[in-house]
Write a protein that holds these residues in place. Structure first.
Motif, short mmCIF file in Angstrom:
data_model
loop_
_atom_site.label_atom_id
_atom_site.label_comp_id
_atom_site.label_asym_id
_atom_site.label_seq_id
_atom_site.Cartn_x
_atom_site.Cartn_y
_atom_site.Cartn_z
N ASN A 71 -8.80 1.16 0.85
CA ASN A 71 -8.49 -0.23 0.62
C ASN A 71 -7.43 -1.12 0.82
O ASN A 71 -6.96 0.16 2.36
CB ASN A 71 -9.04 0.25 -1.19
CG ASN A 71 -7.40 0.70 -1.21
OD1 ASN A 71 -6.57 1.03 -0.38
ND2 ASN A 71 -7.87 0.96 -2.53
N LYS A 72 -7.38 -3.02 0.77
CA LYS A 72 -6.14 -3.11 1.71
C LYS A 72 -5.12 -2.08 0.35
O LYS A 72 -3.95 -3.27 1.71
CB LYS A 72 -6.47 -4.33 0.53
CG LYS A 72 -7.64 -5.18 0.88
CD LYS A 72 -7.75 -6.64 0.48
CE LYS A 72 -8.60 -6.94 0.62
NZ LYS A 72 -9.08 -7.98 2.03
N ARG A 73 -4.32 -1.38 -0.08
CA ARG A 73 -3.73 -0.81 -0.55
C ARG A 73 -3.11 0.05 0.53
O ARG A 73 -2.13 1.04 0.75
CB ARG A 73 -3.75 -0.44 -1.80
CG ARG A 73 -3.73 -2.13 -2.26
CD ARG A 73 -3.42 -1.13 -3.82
NE ARG A 73 -3.28 -2.07 -5.22
CZ ARG A 73 -3.48 -1.82 -6.35
NH1 ARG A 73 -3.41 -0.57 -6.90
NH2 ARG A 73 -3.17 -2.69 -6.92
N THR A 121 -3.38 1.23 12.38
CA THR A 121 -3.33 0.51 11.39
C THR A 121 -1.62 0.21 11.36
O THR A 121 -1.31 -1.32 10.48
CB THR A 121 -3.16 1.52 10.03
OG1 THR A 121 -2.24 3.09 10.68
CG2 THR A 121 -4.26 1.53 9.64
N ASN A 161 -3.44 -6.13 9.54
CA ASN A 161 -2.68 -6.71 8.35
C ASN A 161 -3.81 -6.44 7.36
O ASN A 161 -5.24 -7.54 7.68
CB ASN A 161 -2.05 -8.08 8.30
CG ASN A 161 -1.50 -8.14 7.34
OD1 ASN A 161 -1.78 -8.14 6.04
ND2 ASN A 161 -0.91 -9.23 7.02
N LEU A 162 -3.49 -5.34 6.45
CA LEU A 162 -4.93 -5.50 5.66
C LEU A 162 -5.32 -6.35 4.24
O LEU A 162 -6.25 -6.56 4.32
CB LEU A 162 -5.01 -4.10 4.93
CG LEU A 162 -4.60 -2.61 5.60
CD1 LEU A 162 -3.84 -1.37 4.79
CD2 LEU A 162 -5.62 -2.22 6.11
N GLN A 163 -3.84 -7.18 4.25
CA GLN A 163 -3.84 -8.06 3.34
C GLN A 163 -4.90 -9.26 3.60
O GLN A 163 -5.54 -9.80 2.77
CB GLN A 163 -3.00 -8.53 2.44
CG GLN A 163 -1.67 -7.60 2.12
CD GLN A 163 -2.23 -7.11 1.36
OE1 GLN A 163 -3.21 -7.16 0.65
NE2 GLN A 163 -2.45 -5.44 1.26
N GLU A 164 -5.11 -9.07 4.50
CA GLU A 164 -5.69 -10.31 5.52
C GLU A 164 -7.16 -10.33 5.63
O GLU A 164 -8.16 -10.91 6.02
CB GLU A 164 -5.39 -11.18 6.59
CG GLU A 164 -4.09 -11.68 6.68
CD GLU A 164 -3.12 -12.34 8.06
OE1 GLU A 164 -4.12 -12.44 9.05
OE2 GLU A 164 -2.07 -12.40 7.58
N ASP A 165 -7.44 -8.68 5.76
CA ASP A 165 -9.33 -8.60 6.27
C ASP A 165 -9.78 -8.69 5.07
O ASP A 165 -9.43 -8.43 3.82
CB ASP A 165 -9.18 -7.31 6.16
CG ASP A 165 -9.97 -7.00 6.73
OD1 ASP A 165 -10.98 -6.92 6.40
OD2 ASP A 165 -10.28 -6.02 8.05
N LYS A 166 -11.05 -9.31 4.93
CA LYS A 166 -11.50 -10.48 4.03
C LYS A 166 -13.46 -8.71 3.24
O LYS A 166 -13.87 -8.31 2.42
CB LYS A 166 -13.02 -11.02 4.78
CG LYS A 166 -12.35 -12.38 5.01
CD LYS A 166 -11.55 -13.39 3.68
CE LYS A 166 -10.93 -14.55 5.10
NZ LYS A 166 -10.45 -15.03 4.24
#
Length: 135
Positions: A34-36, A7, A11-16
């Motif tokens: 999840n993305k958060r 982790t 970058n979690l936000q860039e994952d689709k």
């Protein structure tokens, strides 16, 4: 099998994907966040074979038994096991509604998402996945 990254380097936000698999530092088991970064499916699995791109997806996972064998099952995005039984192998159709399975006795069959037999175990010696929706 999926490659799962740390982790700190991700970058979690860039994952689709809707839910992202990660390995727990202490147990080595895989769960989904999840993305958060909130845990959505507990860290309970030894292997993960698919991805949750949306909340309707199902994913093949494996659990190691006491003999070191990895038995497979299907989970939904809410973490529930769709199949009560475990299988040596599971091949999923593109629409994720039908599954070629090999049970623990080595017999092949086809199941639907409710684990009902579409093709009974042992009717055929070999079933080679899906093409155009047919096994």
């Amino acid at each position: 099998m999926k490659i799962i990254v740390d982790t700190k380097d991700y970058n979690l936000q860039e994952d689709k994907r809707a839910y992202i698999p990660f390995i727990h530092d202490n147990t080595g088991l895989i769960g989904f966040i999840n993305k958060r970064g909130h845990i959505k499916i507990p860290f309970s699995y030894n292997r993960v074979y698919d991805d949750f791109y949306n909340k309707e997806d199902v994913v093949r996972v494996a659990l190691e038994d006491s003999n070191g064998r990895f038995d497979k099952t299907i989970i939904s995005a809410d973490g529930k096991m769709l199949f009560k039984e475990r299988y040596k192998e599971i091949i999923m159709s593109a629409d994720k509604q039908r599954f070629v399975v090999v049970n623990l006795k080595g017999q092949m069959g086809v199941l639907n998402r409710e684990e009902n037999e579409v093709v009974p175990y042992g009717k055929y010696d070999w079933i080679d996945g899906f093409r155009n929706g047919f096994a």
